[in-house]
Design a protein around this motif. Structure first.
Motif, PDB file in Angstrom:
ATOM      1  N   THR A  22       0.928  -1.182   0.034  1.00  0.00           N
ATOM      2  CA  THR A  22      -0.118   0.108   0.067  1.00  0.00           C
ATOM      3  C   THR A  22       0.977   1.204   0.018  1.00  0.00           C
ATOM      4  O   THR A  22       0.593   2.214  -0.623  1.00  0.00           O
ATOM      5  N   ASN A  23       1.901   1.202   1.007  1.00  0.00           N
ATOM      6  CA  ASN A  23       2.787   2.471   0.848  1.00  0.00           C
ATOM      7  C   ASN A  23       3.554   2.780  -0.481  1.00  0.00           C
ATOM      8  O   ASN A  23       3.626   3.755  -0.878  1.00  0.00           O
ATOM      9  N   SER A  24       4.008   1.659  -1.177  1.00  0.00           N
ATOM     10  CA  SER A  24       4.590   1.662  -2.360  1.00  0.00           C
ATOM     11  C   SER A  24       3.629   2.236  -3.463  1.00  0.00           C
ATOM     12  O   SER A  24       4.059   3.188  -4.257  1.00  0.00           O
ATOM     13  N   GLU A  25       2.419   1.820  -3.329  1.00  0.00           N
ATOM     14  CA  GLU A  25       1.385   2.319  -4.368  1.00  0.00           C
ATOM     15  C   GLU A  25       1.105   3.656  -4.096  1.00  0.00           C
ATOM     16  O   GLU A  25       0.635   4.709  -4.979  1.00  0.00           O
ATOM     17  N   LEU A  26       0.874   3.973  -2.807  1.00  0.00           N
ATOM     18  CA  LEU A  26       0.863   5.520  -2.448  1.00  0.00           C
ATOM     19  C   LEU A  26       1.781   6.491  -2.852  1.00  0.00           C
ATOM     20  O   LEU A  26       1.381   7.590  -3.190  1.00  0.00           O
ATOM     21  N   ALA A  27       3.169   5.946  -2.820  1.00  0.00           N
ATOM     22  CA  ALA A  27       4.125   6.856  -3.115  1.00  0.00           C
ATOM     23  C   ALA A  27       4.114   6.986  -4.674  1.00  0.00           C
ATOM     24  O   ALA A  27       4.484   8.211  -5.309  1.00  0.00           O
ATOM     25  N   ASN A  28       3.491   5.965  -5.516  1.00  0.00           N
ATOM     26  CA  ASN A  28       3.505   6.240  -7.017  1.00  0.00           C
ATOM     27  C   ASN A  28       2.505   7.079  -7.128  1.00  0.00           C
ATOM     28  O   ASN A  28       2.543   8.054  -8.268  1.00  0.00           O
ATOM     29  N   THR A  29       1.363   7.030  -6.501  1.00  0.00           N
ATOM     30  CA  THR A  29       0.072   7.900  -6.671  1.00  0.00           C
ATOM     31  C   THR A  29       0.553   9.519  -6.537  1.00  0.00           C
ATOM     32  O   THR A  29       0.185  10.331  -7.231  1.00  0.00           O
ATOM     33  N   GLN A  30       1.129   9.606  -5.349  1.00  0.00           N
ATOM     34  CA  GLN A  30       1.740  11.100  -4.881  1.00  0.00           C
ATOM     35  C   GLN A  30       2.733  11.651  -5.770  1.00  0.00           C
ATOM     36  O   GLN A  30       2.800  12.732  -6.221  1.00  0.00           O
ATOM     37  N   SER A  31       3.327  10.725  -6.409  1.00  0.00           N
ATOM     38  CA  SER A  31       4.519  11.111  -7.464  1.00  0.00           C
ATOM     39  C   SER A  31       3.786  11.597  -8.776  1.00  0.00           C
ATOM     40  O   SER A  31       4.261  12.575  -9.422  1.00  0.00           O
ATOM     41  N   ARG A  32       2.830  10.624  -9.052  1.00  0.00           N
ATOM     42  CA  ARG A  32       2.012  11.305 -10.363  1.00  0.00           C
ATOM     43  C   ARG A  32       1.298  12.670 -10.121  1.00  0.00           C
ATOM     44  O   ARG A  32       1.233  13.513 -11.016  1.00  0.00           O
ATOM     45  N   ILE A  33       0.670  12.701  -8.846  1.00  0.00           N
ATOM     46  CA  ILE A  33      -0.066  14.045  -8.498  1.00  0.00           C
ATOM     47  C   ILE A  33       1.023  15.195  -8.352  1.00  0.00           C
ATOM     48  O   ILE A  33       0.930  16.314  -8.910  1.00  0.00           O
ATOM     49  N   ASN A  34       2.270  14.726  -8.069  1.00  0.00           N
ATOM     50  CA  ASN A  34       3.258  16.141  -7.909  1.00  0.00           C
ATOM     51  C   ASN A  34       3.864  16.339  -9.025  1.00  0.00           C
ATOM     52  O   ASN A  34       3.972  17.557  -9.316  1.00  0.00           O
ATOM     53  N   GLU A 245      -6.228  10.255 -10.129  1.00  0.00           N
ATOM     54  CA  GLU A 245      -5.322  10.147  -9.031  1.00  0.00           C
ATOM     55  C   GLU A 245      -5.645  10.510  -7.726  1.00  0.00           C
ATOM     56  O   GLU A 245      -5.289   9.970  -6.653  1.00  0.00           O
ATOM     57  N   SER A 246      -6.512  11.659  -7.492  1.00  0.00           N
ATOM     58  CA  SER A 246      -7.036  12.059  -6.381  1.00  0.00           C
ATOM     59  C   SER A 246      -7.950  11.353  -5.589  1.00  0.00           C
ATOM     60  O   SER A 246      -7.648  11.184  -4.495  1.00  0.00           O
ATOM     61  N   ALA A 247      -8.710  10.872  -6.433  1.00  0.00           N
ATOM     62  CA  ALA A 247      -9.595   9.543  -5.522  1.00  0.00           C
ATOM     63  C   ALA A 247      -8.829   8.332  -5.228  1.00  0.00           C
ATOM     64  O   ALA A 247      -9.200   7.945  -4.152  1.00  0.00           O
ATOM     65  N   LYS A 248      -7.900   8.007  -5.908  1.00  0.00           N
ATOM     66  CA  LYS A 248      -6.933   6.968  -5.653  1.00  0.00           C
ATOM     67  C   LYS A 248      -6.309   7.065  -4.485  1.00  0.00           C
ATOM     68  O   LYS A 248      -6.074   6.328  -3.559  1.00  0.00           O
ATOM     69  N   LEU A 249      -5.791   8.403  -4.220  1.00  0.00           N
ATOM     70  CA  LEU A 249      -5.164   8.794  -3.008  1.00  0.00           C
ATOM     71  C   LEU A 249      -5.810   8.929  -1.869  1.00  0.00           C
ATOM     72  O   LEU A 249      -5.394   8.200  -0.708  1.00  0.00           O
ATOM     73  N   GLN A 250      -7.175   9.067  -1.921  1.00  0.00           N
ATOM     74  CA  GLN A 250      -7.957   8.784  -0.679  1.00  0.00           C
ATOM     75  C   GLN A 250      -8.056   7.745  -0.389  1.00  0.00           C
ATOM     76  O   GLN A 250      -8.242   7.411   0.716  1.00  0.00           O
ATOM     77  N   ALA A 251      -8.263   6.836  -1.356  1.00  0.00           N
ATOM     78  CA  ALA A 251      -8.561   5.130  -0.905  1.00  0.00           C
ATOM     79  C   ALA A 251      -7.394   4.512  -0.300  1.00  0.00           C
ATOM     80  O   ALA A 251      -7.397   3.896   0.483  1.00  0.00           O
ATOM     81  N   LEU A 252      -6.105   4.986  -0.951  1.00  0.00           N
ATOM     82  CA  LEU A 252      -4.946   4.430  -0.408  1.00  0.00           C
ATOM     83  C   LEU A 252      -4.510   4.777   0.991  1.00  0.00           C
ATOM     84  O   LEU A 252      -4.033   4.353   1.750  1.00  0.00           O
ATOM     85  N   GLN A 253      -4.945   6.217   1.213  1.00  0.00           N
ATOM     86  CA  GLN A 253      -4.602   6.755   2.508  1.00  0.00           C
ATOM     87  C   GLN A 253      -5.778   5.959   3.838  1.00  0.00           C
ATOM     88  O   GLN A 253      -4.847   5.595   4.662  1.00  0.00           O
ATOM     89  N   THR A 254      -6.640   5.610   3.357  1.00  0.00           N
ATOM     90  CA  THR A 254      -7.647   4.941   4.236  1.00  0.00           C
ATOM     91  C   THR A 254      -7.149   3.419   4.118  1.00  0.00           C
ATOM     92  O   THR A 254      -7.168   3.042   5.354  1.00  0.00           O
ATOM     93  N   LYS A 255      -6.451   2.770   3.148  1.00  0.00           N
ATOM     94  CA  LYS A 255      -6.055   1.543   3.271  1.00  0.00           C
ATOM     95  C   LYS A 255      -4.740   1.604   3.892  1.00  0.00           C
ATOM     96  O   LYS A 255      -4.648   0.545   4.693  1.00  0.00           O
ATOM     97  N   GLN A 256      -3.999   2.600   3.890  1.00  0.00           N
ATOM     98  CA  GLN A 256      -2.784   2.748   4.815  1.00  0.00           C
ATOM     99  C   GLN A 256      -3.171   2.685   6.090  1.00  0.00           C
ATOM    100  O   GLN A 256      -2.480   1.949   6.933  1.00  0.00           O
TER     101      GLN A 256
END
Length: 278
Positions: A22-34, A245-256
Motif C-alpha cells: 500500500t505504501n509503495s502504491e501510495l508513493a507512486n500516486t503521490q509522485s503522479r500528483i506531484n 489520482e486524487s480519488a485513488k489517493l484518498q482510497a490508499l490513505q484509508t487503506k494505509q
C-alpha cells in the motif's frame, strides 16, 4: 509451521507485506500528483517512455524548423519591400524619361529632368543594397542569397525561394544601366522602352518573391499545428488523470490506516500467549 509462536508471527508478516504494498502504491500516486505525469521516468513504463521521448525530440526539432521558416520569411519580406520600392522608382523614372523625350524642351528643363532621373536611379541602388536581413540579400546580382528554409524535423526537406537580382544592369533591371541618363530626346525615348521592360521584369520578380513568402507562411502555420498535435499526443501518453489520482489517493490513505491497524493487531497476538503461563 507452529500456529502459536513468539518467534514467528505469520499474521504480522502478512499485514506488513500488505502495508508495504500500500505504501509503495501510495508513493507512486503521490509522485503522479506531484509531477502531473503517469509515466515520469523509464521505470514507470519503458515502452511508453521511449515513444514519448522520441516524440519530444521531434517536437523540439520543430522549434528549429519554425525558426528557419521565420528567418526565411523575414528575408523574403525584406526583399519584397525593397522590390516594391524599386518598382515605384522605375515608374517615376519612366515619367521623367517621357517628359524628357519632348523635343521642344530647353536645355535647362532637360537638365532638371535628368538630375531628377539620376537621383531616382541612385535610390534604386541604395534600396537594393539595404534589402538585407540576417546577412542575406536576395536582390543583389552578385552575392544574392537564395532562401532555403528547413521544412521538416529531419532536415531532409527545404522550401526554396530563388533570389531575384534587381540592382541596375542585372536580373530584372538588366535593361537599365547604373549610368543611365536622359541626355537627349532620343536617349529619353530609348530609355522609356528600357524602363517598360524593367517594370515588367520587376513585377514578375516580385510575384515570385510574394509566392515564396506565402509558401513559407503557409508551411509555418502547418508546422505550428503539427507541433501542437505532437505535444498533445505526448500528453496523452504520459500525463496523469489528476481527478482519478486524487480519488485513488484518498482510497490508499484509508487503506494505509487500516493496514497500520491490522499490523498492530497482529503484533498483539503474541502477547496472548502469556496468559497460558499465569
Amino acid at each position: 509451521m507452529p500456529f502459536n509462536s513468539v518467534n514467528t508471527n505469520v499474521g504480522a508478516m502478512v499485514a506488513l507485506q500488505n502495508l508495504n504494498a500500500t505504501n509503495s502504491e501510495l508513493a507512486n500516486t503521490q509522485s503522479r500528483i506531484n509531477t502531473g505525469k503517469r509515466v515520469g521516468s523509464v521505470k514507470d513504463n519503458g515502452a511508453i517512455w521511449a515513444i514519448a521521448q522520441n516524440q519530444r525530440a521531434a517536437s523540439n526539432s520543430l522549434n528549429s524548423v519554425r525558426e528557419s521558416l521565420q528567418r526565411g520569411q523575414s528575408t523574403v519580406d525584406v526583399a519584397v519591400s525593397a522590390g516594391e520600392t524599386v518598382s515605384d522608382l522605375l515608374i517615376q523614372m519612366k515619367e521623367k524619361a517621357l517628359a524628357a523625350s519632348d523635343t521642344t524642351l530647353d536645355a535647362n528643363s532637360r537638365t532638371a529632368l535628368n538630375d531628377d532621373f539620376i537621383s531616382l536611379r541612385d535610390q534604386i541602388s541604395k534600396a537594393v543594397a539595404n534589402a538585407e536581413f540576417n546577412g542575406a540579400n536576395m536582390l543583389l546580382g552578385t552575392g544574392g542569397s537564395t532562401v532555403a528554409a528547413i521544412a521538416n524535423a529531419d532536415g531532409t526537406s527545404v522550401i526554396t525561394v530563388v533570389a531575384q537580382p534587381m540592382d541596375l544592369g542585372t536580373g530584372a533591371l538588366l535593361t537599365v544601366s547604373a549610368t543611365a541618363t536622359l541626355g537627349t530626346a532620343s536617349e529619353s525615348s530609348a530609355m522609356i522602352l528600357s524602363l517598360n521592360t524593367a517594370i515588367i521584369a520587376v513585377s514578375s520578380a516580385l510575384s515570385k518573391l510574394g509566392t515564396g513568402s506565402k509558401s513559407l507562411a503557409s508551411h509555418l502555420v502547418f508546422v505550428n499545428k503539427l507541433q501542437d498535435t505532437v505535444d498533445a499526443g505526448i500528453g496523452n501518453l504520459v500525463d496523469a488523470d489528476l481527478a482519478k489520482e486524487s480519488a485513488k489517493l484518498q482510497a490508499l490513505q484509508t487503506k494505509q490506516q487500516l493496514g497500520v491497524q491490522a499490523l498492530s493487531i497482529a503484533n498483539q497476538s503474541s502477547s496472548t500467549l502469556l496468559s497460558l503461563f499465569r
